[in-house]
Design an enzyme around this catalytic site. Structure first.
Site, PDB file in Angstrom:
ATOM      1  N   ASP A  96       0.846  -1.200   0.000  1.00 57.91           N
ATOM      2  CA  ASP A  96       0.000   0.000   0.000  1.00 57.91           C
ATOM      3  C   ASP A  96       0.879   1.247   0.000  1.00 57.91           C
ATOM      4  O   ASP A  96       2.039   1.216   0.434  1.00 57.91           O
ATOM      5  CB  ASP A  96      -0.971   0.006   1.198  1.00 57.91           C
ATOM      6  CG  ASP A  96      -0.276   0.033   2.550  1.00 57.91           C
ATOM      7  OD1 ASP A  96       0.752  -0.651   2.698  1.00 57.91           O
ATOM      8  OD2 ASP A  96      -0.763   0.746   3.453  1.00 57.91           O
ATOM      9  N   GLU A 105      -0.108  -0.663   5.918  1.00 57.14           N
ATOM     10  CA  GLU A 105       1.006  -0.133   6.701  1.00 57.14           C
ATOM     11  C   GLU A 105       0.901   1.384   6.795  1.00 57.14           C
ATOM     12  O   GLU A 105       1.115   1.965   7.844  1.00 57.14           O
ATOM     13  CB  GLU A 105       2.347  -0.518   6.062  1.00 57.14           C
ATOM     14  CG  GLU A 105       3.538  -0.397   7.026  1.00 57.14           C
ATOM     15  CD  GLU A 105       4.127   0.994   7.096  1.00 57.14           C
ATOM     16  OE1 GLU A 105       4.829   1.298   8.072  1.00 57.14           O
ATOM     17  OE2 GLU A 105       3.871   1.815   6.184  1.00 57.14           O
TER      18      GLU A 105
HETATM   19 ZN   LIG Z   1       6.876   2.230   4.172  1.00 57.04          ZN
END
Ligand SMILES: [Zn+2]
Length: 385
Positions: free
Chosen positions: A74, A141
């Site tokens: 992501d 994340e």
């Molecule tokens: Zn990163």
């Protein structure tokens, strides 16, 4: 099987995987890894109040030691796309650089460890002679990170997976590839200080109790140093991020004032001890005259340190052999998924140079992609010796 990190990085950048969107990035990796003989599993994790997020676990080999590579596909949003000179999801190659959101943070890093693993397996007849290589890839994340690595690790443990060591491919280098390994991170703790007084007319302050005075007293006291640093960490630091009264009236003394703060703390403290220290300092400064309370935010970002070991020596040696540089072990910067991985096995962070991460025209040099792939390749070779 092609093991070209530039081709893989460009393909990944073309996937619009802004958290929590999978954007085709995990499907792409699934295809590449399955073709190379990895057993690939996809897991979508959920939690009420958050968007479901997809994650990927892949493993080749079924014996120990199990070397894991971790990362996230992501990316943060590109912002105003018209300000980019190269389309953020174009994967354009211009000069010596590959452009796009995630080029360094961290689709580039993933491309390098995937290419290194494939290259190693090719040279080894397609399968590891001993040991295993695992990949832990999350799509959560850059967001709140609740449906990502933390749950992927729990899921893996429940399915009998154990990891001996892990390399997280976050952009760890500061100026040049090979200058820095991250071997720990400070913890992060946020809270709000609330001072309560008594509302009143500004012309009659003796009938009121202005909480802003008390807040200033406590803010001053809480900004004193928390420690002098430790063997592996800089001093802890408390920073106020907002002071809020919300009073729009000129002739009114407010009844309450608040201040938000964040602490980045080192291994001199546990979260509980740190809260106690802060509350004790406030108590002393308040001296019974200021009425205050703390609201602490829940945190899953505890301090951790990966101590020097044969594994860190191996990584340092591999980096030195490829780049001629001896990286330093650093614990600076913000938190990362390494805070979750450290609960399962020793983890080091090493990836590209972080200079353009989260910026417009994020880019990685083609030469760096080749060098990082060579470093990961060397680490794998030394690890399975
Ligand atoms: Zn990163």
């Amino acid at each position: 099987m092609s093991a070209d990190p530039v081709a893989i990085a460009r393909d990944l950048i073309r996937c619009r995987s802004i958290t929590p969107e999978e954007g085709g990035a995990l499907s792409y990796l699934h295809g590449v890894l399955a073709k190379a003989g990895f057993a690939v599993q996809r897991q979508t994790f959920t939690e009420s109040g958050t968007a479901p997020v997809e994650n990927l676990f892949a493993r080749i080999g079924d014996t120990a030691p199990n070397l894991a590579f971790a990362g996230h596909t992501d990316v943060v949003p590109p912002g105003d796309e018209t300000t980019w000179h190269h389309a953020p999801f174009g994967g354009e190659l211009a000069g010596d650089k590959i452009y796009g959101r995630g080029a360094v943070d961290m689709k580039g890093g993933i491309a390098c460890f995937v290419a290194a693993a494939l290259d190693y397996l090719n040279a080894d007849g397609g399968a590891p002679k001993q040991g295993s290589i695992s990949l832990l890839i999350t799509g959560d994340e850059e967001g709140i990170a609740v449906n990502g690595t933390i749950k992927l690790l729990q899921w893996a443990a429940e399915h009998g997976e154990t990891f001996d060591h892990c390399i997280l491919g976050e952009p760890s280098n500061v100026e040049v590839l090979g200058d820095t390994i991250k071997a720990g991170r400070r913890g992060s703790l946020s809270g709000t200080l609330i001072v309560t007084g008594r509302q009143g007319h500004v012309a009659y302050p003796h009938r009121a109790d202005n909480p802003i005075r008390g807040l200033v007293t406590l803010i001053t006291a809480l900004q004193a140093p928390l420690d002098e640093g430790s063997a592996h960490f800089d001093p802890s630091h408390l920073e106020f991020t907002s002071v809020d009264v919300g009073n729009e009236t000129v002739n009114l003394i407010p009844g309450q004032a608040r201040a938000r703060f964040n602490i980045r703390y080192n291994d001199c403290h546990s979260p509980i001890a740190l809260k106690t220290l802060i509350e004790r300092r406030a108590q002393t400064a308040a001296a019974g005259r200021v009425h205050y309370a703390f609201e602490w935010q829940p945190s899953n970002a505890e301090v951790f340190l990966t101590r020097p070991s044969p594994f860190t020596d191996l990584a340092i040696a591999a980096i030195a052999e490829v780049t001629g540089r001896k990286p330093k072990l650093s614990t600076s910067g913000g938190t990362s998924d390494a805070r979750f991985i450290t609960k399962y096995c020793p983890v080091l962070e090493f990836g590209l140079v972080g200079q353009t991460m989260h910026q417009v025209d994020e880019c990685a040099s083609v030469a760096d992609l080749a060098t990082l792939t060579a470093i990961y390749r060397r680490i794998i070779e030394k690890y399975f010796g």
